[in-house]
Write a protein that holds these residues in place. Sequence first.
Motif, PDB file in Angstrom:
ATOM      1  N   ASN A   8       0.831  -1.194   0.000  1.00  0.00           N
ATOM      2  CA  ASN A   8       0.000   0.000   0.000  1.00  0.00           C
ATOM      3  C   ASN A   8       0.870   1.250   0.000  1.00  0.00           C
ATOM      4  OD1 ASN A   8       0.583  -1.166   2.561  1.00  0.00           O
ATOM      5  ND2 ASN A   8      -0.615   0.457   3.524  1.00  0.00           N
ATOM      6  N   ILE A   9       0.297   2.328  -0.484  1.00  0.00           N
ATOM      7  CA  ILE A   9       1.062   3.545  -0.720  1.00  0.00           C
ATOM      8  C   ILE A   9       1.508   4.185   0.588  1.00  0.00           C
ATOM      9  CG2 ILE A   9      -0.876   5.158  -0.741  1.00  0.00           C
ATOM     10  CD1 ILE A   9       0.407   6.372  -3.322  1.00  0.00           C
ATOM     11  N   ALA A  10       2.660   4.832   0.529  1.00  0.00           N
ATOM     12  CA  ALA A  10       3.191   5.518   1.705  1.00  0.00           C
ATOM     13  C   ALA A  10       2.532   6.879   1.863  1.00  0.00           C
ATOM     14  CB  ALA A  10       4.696   5.699   1.559  1.00  0.00           C
ATOM     15  N   THR A  11       2.216   7.231   3.106  1.00  0.00           N
ATOM     16  CA  THR A  11       1.633   8.542   3.380  1.00  0.00           C
ATOM     17  C   THR A  11       2.347   9.267   4.517  1.00  0.00           C
ATOM     18  OG1 THR A  11       0.002   7.595   4.890  1.00  0.00           O
ATOM     19  CG2 THR A  11      -0.655   7.841   2.585  1.00  0.00           C
ATOM     20  N   MET A  12       3.411   8.656   5.028  1.00  0.00           N
ATOM     21  CA  MET A  12       4.178   9.276   6.096  1.00  0.00           C
ATOM     22  C   MET A  12       5.611   8.777   6.044  1.00  0.00           C
ATOM     23  SD  MET A  12       2.677   7.245   9.400  1.00  0.00           S
ATOM     24  CE  MET A  12       1.012   7.741   9.023  1.00  0.00           C
TER      25      MET A  12
END
Length: 124
Positions: A103-107
């Motif tokens: 899943n995509i990184a957001t932090m």
Amino acid sequence: QVQLEESGGGLVQAGGSLRLSCAASRRTFSRHYMGWVRQAPGKEREFVATISWRGDTTYYADSVAGRFTISSDNAKSTVYLQMNSLKPEDTAVYYCAARNRPNIATMVADFDSWGQGTQVTVSS
């Protein structure tokens, strides 16, 4: 082994633009989400932007949304960060980062590997 190499940093006046590049090994590029993180002097690393390896999903920090654009070139295994309307508070070392999870990184903590960084300085 993940290999990330940034380029394109420099000195620019407020309101100007810069484009950062991150060259990744082919294996890294095709199996990871890529992104950018920055660290200003005396501050913690700050998430900037991320992109899925297919290039079809992007996510930005509120502080750069509308001014920065992340993109990728699969043929070159390269990720870019186009930075427009730069502000003095954008001054930092910018790091290319990779994530090897689905899943995509957001932090910042979502990334697994880092480049050496490139300095961006915005003068007022």
